[in-house]
Design a protein around this motif. Structure first.
Motif, PDB file in Angstrom:
ATOM      1  N   TYR A  18       5.885 -76.329  -5.387  1.00  0.00           N
ATOM      2  CA  TYR A  18       6.432 -77.679  -5.327  1.00  0.00           C
ATOM      3  C   TYR A  18       5.827 -78.648  -6.331  1.00  0.00           C
ATOM      4  O   TYR A  18       4.635 -78.616  -6.631  1.00  0.00           O
ATOM      5  CB  TYR A  18       6.212 -78.259  -3.922  1.00  0.00           C
ATOM      6  N   ASN A  19       6.688 -79.565  -6.764  1.00  0.00           N
ATOM      7  CA  ASN A  19       6.242 -80.825  -7.353  1.00  0.00           C
ATOM      8  C   ASN A  19       5.640 -81.653  -6.218  1.00  0.00           C
ATOM      9  O   ASN A  19       6.275 -81.825  -5.166  1.00  0.00           O
ATOM     10  CB  ASN A  19       7.448 -81.544  -7.975  1.00  0.00           C
ATOM     11  N   LEU A  20       4.435 -82.165  -6.401  1.00  0.00           N
ATOM     12  CA  LEU A  20       3.722 -82.761  -5.276  1.00  0.00           C
ATOM     13  C   LEU A  20       4.357 -84.058  -4.785  1.00  0.00           C
ATOM     14  O   LEU A  20       4.309 -84.353  -3.586  1.00  0.00           O
ATOM     15  CB  LEU A  20       2.257 -82.979  -5.644  1.00  0.00           C
ATOM     16  N   ALA A  21       4.955 -84.839  -5.672  1.00  0.00           N
ATOM     17  CA  ALA A  21       5.607 -86.078  -5.231  1.00  0.00           C
ATOM     18  C   ALA A  21       6.807 -85.762  -4.336  1.00  0.00           C
ATOM     19  O   ALA A  21       6.998 -86.392  -3.281  1.00  0.00           O
ATOM     20  CB  ALA A  21       6.044 -86.902  -6.435  1.00  0.00           C
ATOM     21  N   LEU A  22       7.594 -84.778  -4.730  1.00  0.00           N
ATOM     22  CA  LEU A  22       8.753 -84.410  -3.925  1.00  0.00           C
ATOM     23  C   LEU A  22       8.327 -83.741  -2.621  1.00  0.00           C
ATOM     24  O   LEU A  22       8.942 -83.952  -1.568  1.00  0.00           O
ATOM     25  CB  LEU A  22       9.665 -83.488  -4.723  1.00  0.00           C
ATOM     26  N   PHE A  23       7.271 -82.949  -2.692  1.00  0.00           N
ATOM     27  CA  PHE A  23       6.765 -82.297  -1.483  1.00  0.00           C
ATOM     28  C   PHE A  23       6.269 -83.334  -0.484  1.00  0.00           C
ATOM     29  O   PHE A  23       6.547 -83.236   0.717  1.00  0.00           O
ATOM     30  CB  PHE A  23       5.639 -81.337  -1.857  1.00  0.00           C
TER      31      PHE A  23
ATOM     32  N   LEU B 111       9.234 -69.575 -11.419  1.00  0.00           N
ATOM     33  CA  LEU B 111       8.007 -70.362 -11.498  1.00  0.00           C
ATOM     34  C   LEU B 111       6.865 -69.508 -12.048  1.00  0.00           C
ATOM     35  O   LEU B 111       6.831 -68.294 -11.824  1.00  0.00           O
ATOM     36  CB  LEU B 111       7.622 -70.879 -10.105  1.00  0.00           C
TER      37      LEU B 111
ATOM     38  N   ARG C 279      -4.004 -71.819  -8.480  1.00  0.00           N
ATOM     39  CA  ARG C 279      -3.154 -72.104  -7.323  1.00  0.00           C
ATOM     40  C   ARG C 279      -3.943 -72.821  -6.233  1.00  0.00           C
ATOM     41  O   ARG C 279      -3.428 -73.732  -5.570  1.00  0.00           O
ATOM     42  CB  ARG C 279      -2.538 -70.819  -6.769  1.00  0.00           C
TER      43      ARG C 279
ATOM     44  N   HIS D 207      -4.394 -76.409  -7.188  1.00  0.00           N
ATOM     45  CA  HIS D 207      -3.156 -77.162  -6.916  1.00  0.00           C
ATOM     46  C   HIS D 207      -3.058 -77.496  -5.429  1.00  0.00           C
ATOM     47  O   HIS D 207      -2.656 -78.611  -5.053  1.00  0.00           O
ATOM     48  CB  HIS D 207      -1.957 -76.332  -7.358  1.00  0.00           C
TER      49      HIS D 207
ATOM     50  N   SER E 153      -3.069 -81.278  -3.745  1.00  0.00           N
ATOM     51  CA  SER E 153      -1.988 -81.747  -2.890  1.00  0.00           C
ATOM     52  C   SER E 153      -2.494 -82.586  -1.722  1.00  0.00           C
ATOM     53  O   SER E 153      -1.779 -83.469  -1.233  1.00  0.00           O
ATOM     54  CB  SER E 153      -1.175 -80.560  -2.355  1.00  0.00           C
TER      55      SER E 153
ATOM     56  N   HIS F   5      -2.800 -86.154  -2.738  1.00  0.00           N
ATOM     57  CA  HIS F   5      -1.463 -86.672  -2.995  1.00  0.00           C
ATOM     58  C   HIS F   5      -0.744 -86.967  -1.679  1.00  0.00           C
ATOM     59  O   HIS F   5      -0.118 -88.025  -1.518  1.00  0.00           O
ATOM     60  CB  HIS F   5      -0.681 -85.646  -3.811  1.00  0.00           C
TER      61      HIS F   5
END
Length: 291
Positions: A73-78, A111, A119, A122, A126, A129
């Protein structure tokens, strides 16, 4: 040592009616948590819509991801997905996070498959975020479950999680990514000890994701059958398999004793089984619920 809590990891459904029936059945059987994995493939539900529906049609169980594959995932969208789901489930969401372990799924999604260290980094990123987004939205963060088996994920869970998830599976040395071996009882001792050594006095709830449940009068035969089914990829003998905490073989009374003993030994009070074991495991849930 916490009281027992029981979850079921529901993989998918043919349609709305099938999904609703599964969720209602899990609630009726006394399960405390309905969770959804985050995998690609035929019949696999997208986690957050499925969990929102599960919460809408049930009254008591919590709902959660077990676990969200954060590197997808893109963290903003997640963060938006998580916050919306937390609101739509009436604060019944448990947010399970992991670093991903199936290279084939990353390939299917187009991906990049990055090294485990990247990973996990990341995954760690998250958390800040998500917390920032919850603050901006004025939302109470849902309980956080972090699951894995590596030093990197377990140390992160020890520092940050409300619930630490153990599946007792590790990448088989020298084999393609996604080829796993089962940790035996002694290896699980080591993994739990490692986790506790990094917890700095914190005492998160410990979850065990059980790989197999067989209610039977012949535990040894069930273990041998499982060994043949997985083609003995771990080289574990039957006696070892019978003591492995991710496997439950025996009568209901024997499985109850196994779970009590393993709670005492490891601290596993939150037990999750897979969808095919829903009915099989229900008598154990009935015996141990609230204890």
């Amino acid at each position: 040592m916490g009281k027992f809590k029981f979850g079921v990891n529901l993989w998918g459904a043919e349609d709305r009616a099938d999904w609703v029936a599964k969720c209602l059945r899990a609630e009726a059987l006394g399960f405390d948590v309905i969770s959804v994995p985050d995998h690609l493939g035929p019949g696999r539900n997208a986690p957050f819509p499925a969990l929102t529906m599960a919460a809408a049609v049930t009254q008591r169980p919590r709902v959660g991801t077990l676990v969200s594959n954060v590197p997808f995932y893109n963290l903003a969208l997640f963060a938006r997905e998580v916050a919306t789901t937390a609101k739509m489930t009436g604060d019944r969401l448990d947010l399970g996070l992991g670093s991903g372990h199936m290279k084939s799924e990353f390939d299917d999604a187009g991906l990049p498959w990055t090294p485990a260290k990247e990973r996990i980094a990341h995954l760690a990123k998250s958390l800040d975020h998500l917390r920032g987004h919850f603050d901006d939205e004025g939302i109470t963060p849902p309980p956080l479950l972090i699951a894995g088996n590596s030093d990197g994920v377990l140390s992160l869970a020890a520092r940050e999680a409300d619930i630490a998830g153990f599946a007792g599976l590790r990448q088989a040395p020298g084999k393609p990514p996604g080829t796993f071996q089962l940790d035996d009882a002694e290896r699980m001792d080591e993994r739990v000890a490692f986790f506790r050594s990094h917890a700095n006095g914190r005492d998160p709830e410990l979850n065990m994701l059980v790989q197999q449940v067989v209610v039977t009068e012949d535990r040894r035969a069930a273990a041998e059958s499982w060994r043949e089914e997985v083609q003995d990829q771990d080289g574990l003998d039957v006696e070892t398999l019978l003591e492995t905490p991710q496997l439950l073989f025996g009568t209901v009374d024997e499985i109850v004793r196994q779970l009590e003993e393993r709670r005492e030994r490891y601290g596993f009070s939150y037990i999750t089984v897979f969808q095919p074991m829903l009915e099989t495991f229900a008598p154990v849930v009935k015996e141990l619920s609230g204890q």
